[in-house]
Design a protein around this motif. Structure first.
Motif, PDB file in Angstrom:
ATOM      1  N   TYR A  13      15.179  38.722  26.358  1.00  0.00           N
ATOM      2  CA  TYR A  13      13.802  38.284  26.564  1.00  0.00           C
ATOM      3  C   TYR A  13      13.271  37.605  25.311  1.00  0.00           C
ATOM      4  N   ARG A  29       6.767  29.247  35.363  1.00  0.00           N
ATOM      5  CA  ARG A  29       7.864  30.206  35.529  1.00  0.00           C
ATOM      6  C   ARG A  29       7.325  31.618  35.755  1.00  0.00           C
ATOM      7  N   THR A  32       9.517  34.877  35.671  1.00  0.00           N
ATOM      8  CA  THR A  32      10.163  35.393  34.454  1.00  0.00           C
ATOM      9  C   THR A  32       9.269  36.335  33.655  1.00  0.00           C
ATOM     10  N   PHE A  84       8.833  37.525  28.372  1.00  0.00           N
ATOM     11  CA  PHE A  84       9.442  36.930  29.565  1.00  0.00           C
ATOM     12  C   PHE A  84      10.959  36.922  29.447  1.00  0.00           C
ATOM     13  N   GLU A  85      11.595  36.907  30.591  1.00  0.00           N
ATOM     14  CA  GLU A  85      13.051  36.932  30.666  1.00  0.00           C
ATOM     15  C   GLU A  85      13.601  35.534  30.396  1.00  0.00           C
ATOM     16  N   LYS A  86      14.593  35.442  29.530  1.00  0.00           N
ATOM     17  CA  LYS A  86      15.243  34.161  29.276  1.00  0.00           C
ATOM     18  C   LYS A  86      15.933  33.669  30.550  1.00  0.00           C
ATOM     19  N   TYR A  87      16.052  32.347  30.679  1.00  0.00           N
ATOM     20  CA  TYR A  87      16.614  31.773  31.896  1.00  0.00           C
ATOM     21  C   TYR A  87      17.430  30.532  31.556  1.00  0.00           C
ATOM     22  N   TYR A 147       8.119  25.430  29.066  1.00  0.00           N
ATOM     23  CA  TYR A 147       8.222  26.113  30.352  1.00  0.00           C
ATOM     24  C   TYR A 147       8.199  25.147  31.531  1.00  0.00           C
TER      25      TYR A 147
END
Length: 245
Positions: A13, A29, A32, A84-87, A147
């Motif tokens: 994250y 996003r 996320t 937030f979660e990395k993507y 983002y």
């Protein structure tokens, strides 16, 4: 809830710091977002109120986290942030790209991303060795532009080229063969604008990979800042503007 660690590229994250960047993340996003971090001094802020409403609607947990916000932002007036979660992102093959090769400064990358989005380029390749694009200071410098973009990091330029082999390349070089104005006027999208390291620029071999470009400038300076060069180059290519030569 698990303790929030100081940011590291190894973490799954990252932190979106500041009210406006956090709102941008929720717009682009929302899936996320993991946790909303609040500073007690900012609870009456209008933007913080919007963040709280949107996070409540999404089911995102909120918590007071003054110490975490200060630690990650290195400021005392960061009133809100999102964990937030990395993507992963994949670049669109039919749209124009920017390629940032071996950029080492977080602020340069973030500012360049903001300019690219502003001038119409949403797809960006980052070539290692480079900064970590999920570093909160890259994200903050982009003011949330990150983002809304598709940014992918490649180990080498050759890895990027293997995925997108047929598009025209325009490497920006101090000894480029043609001026920005004359090259941009004839460019047909989709193409890739290629920029090099802040200190060393692009290696000489890039001149043979595409049509090399230089931005005319006075003799009073040796070069433009990377983010400035990206801004000028992307504007002229995407909007057909001219610069004084």
């Amino acid at each position: 809830m698990p303790k929030l660690e100081p940011y590291s590229k190894k973490l799954p994250y990252s932190y979106a710091l500041g009210v406006f960047p956090s709102l941008m993340l929720l717009e682009a996003r929302p899936d996320t977002a993991l946790r909303l971090l609040l500073h007690p001094d900012g609870l009456e802020n209008e933007g913080v109120g919007k963040l709280r409403e949107r996070c409540a609607a999404l089911g995102v947990r909120e918590e007071q986290a003054e110490r975490v916000l200060r630690r990650e932002s290195r400021k005392d007036n960061c009133f809100a942030g999102l964990v937030f979660e990395k993507y992963e992102s994949t670049l669109e093959p039919n749209l124009c790209h920017a390629v940032l090769c071996q950029i080492s400064d977080s602020g340069n990358v973030g500012t360049a991303l903001r300019s690219l989005l502003g001038f119409g380029i949403r797809d960006v390749a980052i070539i290692r060795p480079c900064v970590d694009v999920f570093d909160p200071h890259v994200l903050r410098a982009s003011m949330g532009a990150f983002y809304k973009m598709r940014v992918h990091t490649f180990d080498t330029f050759e890895d990027y080229r293997a995925l997108y082999p047929d598009r025209p390349l325009y490497p920006f070089m101090l000894d480029g063969a043609k001026t920005l104005n004359e090259v941009a006027a004839a460019a047909k999208p989709p193409f890739s604008l290629v920029f090099g390291n802040e200190a060393s620029g692009l290696p000489a071999r890039f001149a043979a990979l595409g049509q090399s470009v230089f931005i005319p400038q006075s003799d009073e300076i040796d070069s433009l800042n990377l983010a400035v060069a990206v801004s000028v180059g992307s504007y002229v290519f995407m909007h057909g503007g001219n610069i004084h030569e």
